[in-house]
Design a protein around this motif. Sequence first.
Motif, PDB file in Angstrom:
ATOM      1  N   ALA A  32     173.372  69.264 -47.674  1.00 60.45           N
ATOM      2  CA  ALA A  32     174.113  68.123 -48.227  1.00 60.45           C
ATOM      3  C   ALA A  32     173.202  66.899 -48.363  1.00 60.45           C
ATOM      4  CB  ALA A  32     175.311  67.796 -47.337  1.00 60.45           C
ATOM      5  N   ARG A  33     172.348  66.671 -47.351  1.00 59.17           N
ATOM      6  CA  ARG A  33     171.414  65.547 -47.403  1.00 59.17           C
ATOM      7  C   ARG A  33     170.438  65.701 -48.574  1.00 59.17           C
ATOM      8  NH1 ARG A  33     167.166  66.056 -43.182  1.00 59.17           N
ATOM      9  NH2 ARG A  33     166.367  67.332 -44.863  1.00 59.17           N
ATOM     10  N   ASP A  34     169.915  66.929 -48.760  1.00 60.98           N
ATOM     11  CA  ASP A  34     168.974  67.180 -49.856  1.00 60.98           C
ATOM     12  C   ASP A  34     169.636  66.951 -51.206  1.00 60.98           C
ATOM     13  OD1 ASP A  34     167.085  67.794 -47.968  1.00 60.98           O
ATOM     14  OD2 ASP A  34     167.205  69.976 -48.239  1.00 60.98           O
ATOM     15  N   ILE A  35     170.895  67.389 -51.339  1.00 63.38           N
ATOM     16  CA  ILE A  35     171.635  67.186 -52.594  1.00 63.38           C
ATOM     17  C   ILE A  35     171.834  65.696 -52.846  1.00 63.38           C
ATOM     18  CG2 ILE A  35     173.905  67.481 -53.697  1.00 63.38           C
ATOM     19  CD1 ILE A  35     173.996  70.278 -52.320  1.00 63.38           C
ATOM     20  N   ALA A  36     172.219  64.951 -51.789  1.00 65.25           N
ATOM     21  CA  ALA A  36     172.443  63.504 -51.925  1.00 65.25           C
ATOM     22  C   ALA A  36     171.144  62.785 -52.303  1.00 65.25           C
ATOM     23  CB  ALA A  36     173.007  62.935 -50.624  1.00 65.25           C
ATOM     24  N   GLU A  37     170.020  63.184 -51.681  1.00 67.14           N
ATOM     25  CA  GLU A  37     168.729  62.559 -51.987  1.00 67.14           C
ATOM     26  C   GLU A  37     168.311  62.841 -53.429  1.00 67.14           C
ATOM     27  OE1 GLU A  37     165.944  63.866 -49.024  1.00 67.14           O
ATOM     28  OE2 GLU A  37     166.682  62.441 -47.520  1.00 67.14           O
ATOM     29  N   THR A  38     168.555  64.073 -53.887  1.00 68.33           N
ATOM     30  CA  THR A  38     168.236  64.433 -55.273  1.00 68.33           C
ATOM     31  C   THR A  38     169.078  63.610 -56.245  1.00 68.33           C
ATOM     32  OG1 THR A  38     167.651  66.681 -54.604  1.00 68.33           O
ATOM     33  CG2 THR A  38     168.130  66.346 -56.935  1.00 68.33           C
ATOM     34  N   ALA A  39     170.383  63.486 -55.930  1.00 66.35           N
ATOM     35  CA  ALA A  39     171.279  62.695 -56.787  1.00 66.35           C
ATOM     36  C   ALA A  39     170.842  61.236 -56.818  1.00 66.35           C
ATOM     37  CB  ALA A  39     172.721  62.807 -56.277  1.00 66.35           C
ATOM     38  N   ASN A  40     170.427  60.716 -55.667  1.00 65.82           N
ATOM     39  CA  ASN A  40     169.977  59.325 -55.581  1.00 65.82           C
ATOM     40  C   ASN A  40     168.709  59.097 -56.403  1.00 65.82           C
ATOM     41  OD1 ASN A  40     170.410  56.697 -54.583  1.00 65.82           O
ATOM     42  ND2 ASN A  40     168.852  57.007 -53.014  1.00 65.82           N
ATOM     43  N   LYS A  41     167.765  60.053 -56.323  1.00 64.84           N
ATOM     44  CA  LYS A  41     166.530  59.940 -57.110  1.00 64.84           C
ATOM     45  C   LYS A  41     166.847  60.006 -58.604  1.00 64.84           C
ATOM     46  CE  LYS A  41     163.321  61.790 -53.679  1.00 64.84           C
ATOM     47  NZ  LYS A  41     162.581  62.973 -53.226  1.00 64.84           N
ATOM     48  N   THR A  42     167.775  60.904 -58.970  1.00 66.77           N
ATOM     49  CA  THR A  42     168.173  61.032 -60.375  1.00 66.77           C
ATOM     50  C   THR A  42     168.784  59.734 -60.871  1.00 66.77           C
ATOM     51  OG1 THR A  42     168.591  63.388 -60.042  1.00 66.77           O
ATOM     52  CG2 THR A  42     169.569  62.394 -61.985  1.00 66.77           C
ATOM     53  N   LYS A  43     169.635  59.131 -60.020  1.00 64.32           N
ATOM     54  CA  LYS A  43     170.271  57.857 -60.385  1.00 64.32           C
ATOM     55  C   LYS A  43     169.218  56.771 -60.586  1.00 64.32           C
ATOM     56  CE  LYS A  43     171.211  54.937 -57.538  1.00 64.32           C
ATOM     57  NZ  LYS A  43     171.483  54.219 -56.331  1.00 64.32           N
ATOM     58  N   SER A  44     168.254  56.697 -59.658  1.00 63.17           N
ATOM     59  CA  SER A  44     167.207  55.681 -59.742  1.00 63.17           C
ATOM     60  C   SER A  44     166.352  55.870 -60.999  1.00 63.17           C
ATOM     61  CB  SER A  44     166.309  55.724 -58.505  1.00 63.17           C
ATOM     62  OG  SER A  44     167.046  55.368 -57.370  1.00 63.17           O
ATOM     63  N   THR A  45     166.028  57.144 -61.295  1.00 61.88           N
ATOM     64  CA  THR A  45     165.243  57.441 -62.496  1.00 61.88           C
ATOM     65  C   THR A  45     166.023  57.036 -63.744  1.00 61.88           C
ATOM     66  OG1 THR A  45     164.205  59.301 -61.361  1.00 61.88           O
ATOM     67  CG2 THR A  45     164.041  59.280 -63.756  1.00 61.88           C
ATOM     68  N   PHE A  46     167.319  57.369 -63.748  1.00 64.04           N
ATOM     69  CA  PHE A  46     168.173  57.001 -64.892  1.00 64.04           C
ATOM     70  C   PHE A  46     168.209  55.488 -65.074  1.00 64.04           C
ATOM     71  CE2 PHE A  46     172.384  55.480 -66.219  1.00 64.04           C
ATOM     72  CZ  PHE A  46     172.398  55.941 -67.526  1.00 64.04           C
ATOM     73  N   LEU A  47     168.409  54.764 -63.968  1.00 67.81           N
ATOM     74  CA  LEU A  47     168.469  53.297 -64.055  1.00 67.81           C
ATOM     75  C   LEU A  47     167.163  52.715 -64.580  1.00 67.81           C
ATOM     76  CD1 LEU A  47     170.349  52.273 -60.772  1.00 67.81           C
ATOM     77  CD2 LEU A  47     171.180  52.075 -63.107  1.00 67.81           C
ATOM     78  N   ALA A  48     166.058  53.236 -64.077  1.00 69.53           N
ATOM     79  CA  ALA A  48     164.756  52.725 -64.506  1.00 69.53           C
ATOM     80  C   ALA A  48     164.539  53.002 -65.996  1.00 69.53           C
ATOM     81  CB  ALA A  48     163.640  53.357 -63.681  1.00 69.53           C
TER      82      ALA A  48
END
Length: 197
Positions: free
Chosen positions: A89-105
């Motif tokens: 679950a932590r790995d999935i959340a971290e991946t989602a967070n990185k994806t969100k950050s990449t999208f925002l950037a």
Amino acid sequence: DQGELIYANKASAPLIDALQLKVGDRVGTGWRKRVAKGLQEGQRADFQYKAGGQIYSLLLWPVPEGGYANIYGRDITRQKRVESELRVARDIAETANKTKSTFLANMSHELRTPLNAIIGYSELMLEEAIDQNDEANLNDLKKIQSAGKHLLALINDILDLSKIEAGKMEFDLETFDVFRMITDVSATVHPLAEKNP
């Protein structure tokens, strides 16, 4: 020290069954070595052991003067399963967070290019309106320019959030014109306030 299972209480039955042992049986080589080492060093040792699909947390407690070792343990299979699920679950959340950050950037960079063109074009039109004394359009052009700069500041703030999450944010102390900031905010909000009295 003879490599035999001397005694097993009822609580240890699942582990003993998984090891296919009975009291009086000789234990496997790995167990004999572990007990022999414990008796030789006279030190307690914690370890985990998998048997019959279960995971056990065990404590080897040597009794050198008696020539045997006690082994105390508990079934930690459920705990290990929960830990594994939490890691996933932590790995999935971290991946989602990185994806969100990449999208925002990426989104921020994509928005900045046309927005800079709008701001630049509004500045040209504003200069032309000033040169031609075009009072009718001057206020509207100032609002367009101010709104564009305000939007650009918001996009930069989004990029700053991405930098904060990545641990790359640097802080700079700056002075600024409070009156101008209030004027800019007022100019941005004013059209919305007029639409919704």
